[in-house]
Write a protein that holds these residues in place. Sequence first.
Motif, PDB file in Angstrom:
ATOM      1  N   VAL A 163       0.819  -1.214   0.000  1.00 13.22           N
ATOM      2  CA  VAL A 163       0.000   0.000   0.000  1.00 13.22           C
ATOM      3  C   VAL A 163       0.853   1.265   0.000  1.00 13.22           C
ATOM      4  CG1 VAL A 163      -1.616   1.366   1.387  1.00 13.22           C
ATOM      5  CG2 VAL A 163      -2.083  -1.034   0.931  1.00 13.22           C
ATOM      6  N   GLY A 164       1.833   1.339   0.891  1.00 12.53           N
ATOM      7  CA  GLY A 164       2.660   2.543   0.971  1.00 12.53           C
ATOM      8  C   GLY A 164       3.365   2.846  -0.336  1.00 12.53           C
TER       9      GLY A 164
ATOM     10  N   VAL B  25       2.468   1.857  -3.396  1.00 11.85           N
ATOM     11  CA  VAL B  25       1.486   2.245  -4.414  1.00 11.85           C
ATOM     12  C   VAL B  25       1.076   3.700  -4.208  1.00 11.85           C
ATOM     13  CG1 VAL B  25      -0.890   1.883  -5.208  1.00 11.85           C
ATOM     14  CG2 VAL B  25       0.621  -0.086  -4.878  1.00 11.85           C
ATOM     15  N   LEU B  26       0.786   4.077  -2.971  1.00 10.81           N
ATOM     16  CA  LEU B  26       0.385   5.463  -2.701  1.00 10.81           C
ATOM     17  C   LEU B  26       1.519   6.429  -3.056  1.00 10.81           C
ATOM     18  CD1 LEU B  26      -1.576   5.037   0.645  1.00 10.81           C
ATOM     19  CD2 LEU B  26      -2.510   5.378  -1.653  1.00 10.81           C
ATOM     20  N   LYS B  27       2.748   6.061  -2.739  1.00 12.90           N
ATOM     21  CA  LYS B  27       3.904   6.904  -3.059  1.00 12.90           C
ATOM     22  C   LYS B  27       4.010   7.107  -4.568  1.00 12.90           C
ATOM     23  CE  LYS B  27       8.931   6.924  -2.666  1.00 12.90           C
ATOM     24  NZ  LYS B  27       9.517   6.378  -3.863  1.00 12.90           N
ATOM     25  N   GLU B  28       3.850   6.034  -5.327  1.00  7.80           N
ATOM     26  CA  GLU B  28       3.920   6.146  -6.787  1.00  7.80           C
ATOM     27  C   GLU B  28       2.797   7.021  -7.340  1.00  7.80           C
ATOM     28  OE1 GLU B  28       6.252   5.191  -8.990  1.00  7.80           O
ATOM     29  OE2 GLU B  28       7.421   4.619  -7.243  1.00  7.80           O
ATOM     30  N   LEU B  29       1.588   6.816  -6.819  1.00  7.61           N
ATOM     31  CA  LEU B  29       0.440   7.572  -7.331  1.00  7.61           C
ATOM     32  C   LEU B  29       0.445   9.022  -6.856  1.00  7.61           C
ATOM     33  CD1 LEU B  29      -2.358   4.873  -7.148  1.00  7.61           C
ATOM     34  CD2 LEU B  29      -1.104   5.690  -9.160  1.00  7.61           C
ATOM     35  N   ALA B  30       1.220   9.319  -5.811  1.00  6.01           N
ATOM     36  CA  ALA B  30       1.336  10.702  -5.345  1.00  6.01           C
ATOM     37  C   ALA B  30       1.968  11.575  -6.424  1.00  6.01           C
ATOM     38  CB  ALA B  30       2.165  10.755  -4.070  1.00  6.01           C
ATOM     39  N   GLU B  31       2.763  10.956  -7.290  1.00  7.03           N
ATOM     40  CA  GLU B  31       3.429  11.683  -8.363  1.00  7.03           C
ATOM     41  C   GLU B  31       2.517  11.906  -9.571  1.00  7.03           C
ATOM     42  OE1 GLU B  31       7.135   9.736  -9.183  1.00  7.03           O
ATOM     43  OE2 GLU B  31       7.666   9.674  -7.055  1.00  7.03           O
ATOM     44  N   GLY B  32       1.335  11.293  -9.572  1.00 10.39           N
ATOM     45  CA  GLY B  32       0.395  11.469 -10.666  1.00 10.39           C
ATOM     46  C   GLY B  32      -0.140  10.138 -11.134  1.00 10.39           C
TER      47      GLY B  32
ATOM     48  N   LEU C 241      -0.205  -6.928  -6.567  1.00  8.33           N
ATOM     49  CA  LEU C 241      -0.396  -5.545  -6.998  1.00  8.33           C
ATOM     50  C   LEU C 241      -1.853  -5.317  -7.371  1.00  8.33           C
ATOM     51  CD1 LEU C 241       0.699  -2.767  -7.593  1.00  8.33           C
ATOM     52  CD2 LEU C 241       1.410  -3.592  -9.856  1.00  8.33           C
ATOM     53  N   THR C 242      -2.432  -6.250  -8.115  1.00  6.32           N
ATOM     54  CA  THR C 242      -3.848  -6.126  -8.491  1.00  6.32           C
ATOM     55  C   THR C 242      -4.741  -6.115  -7.261  1.00  6.32           C
ATOM     56  OG1 THR C 242      -3.445  -7.207 -10.618  1.00  6.32           O
ATOM     57  CG2 THR C 242      -5.717  -7.235  -9.792  1.00  6.32           C
ATOM     58  N   GLN C 243      -4.467  -6.988  -6.315  1.00  7.79           N
ATOM     59  CA  GLN C 243      -5.260  -7.049  -5.082  1.00  7.79           C
ATOM     60  C   GLN C 243      -5.141  -5.741  -4.294  1.00  7.79           C
ATOM     61  OE1 GLN C 243      -4.605 -10.641  -2.802  1.00  7.79           O
ATOM     62  NE2 GLN C 243      -5.035  -9.576  -0.897  1.00  7.79           N
TER      63      GLN C 243
END
Length: 133
Positions: A38-39, A41-48, A67-69
Amino acid sequence: MTARTAADARAEARDAYQAGFAACPTNRLLDRMGDKWVGLVLKELAEGPRRYGELARSIPGASQKMLTQTLRHLERDGLLARTVTPAVPVRVDYELTPLGQSLLPVLNAVTRWAERNIGQVDRARQAYDARQG
């Protein structure tokens, strides 16, 4: 009428505590945040916004299944949005929702705390283990 035993009272108290614990908002959120990927994924998506393949490449330790889950759980929790664009092949993009973005300052604060204090945590663990062993 049957007499209530001390064991019955303890079992009833335990069940009530567990029900309250399960309903606790903090516990519920920390349970999700404690999931392994989770951390990251959130870090990656924080960039856009990111496509699935981009996420998979940036988090190489996560299997496709995990990753899908993780993405599905975060979508279910309202923290990210999944957009499917019909194409060949189908394009799937993920991005943080406003709710997910509002979690970033908390995640950043936890990250800063961990980076500042992990050495102390490690030393405390080592000292504890040495006393136990």
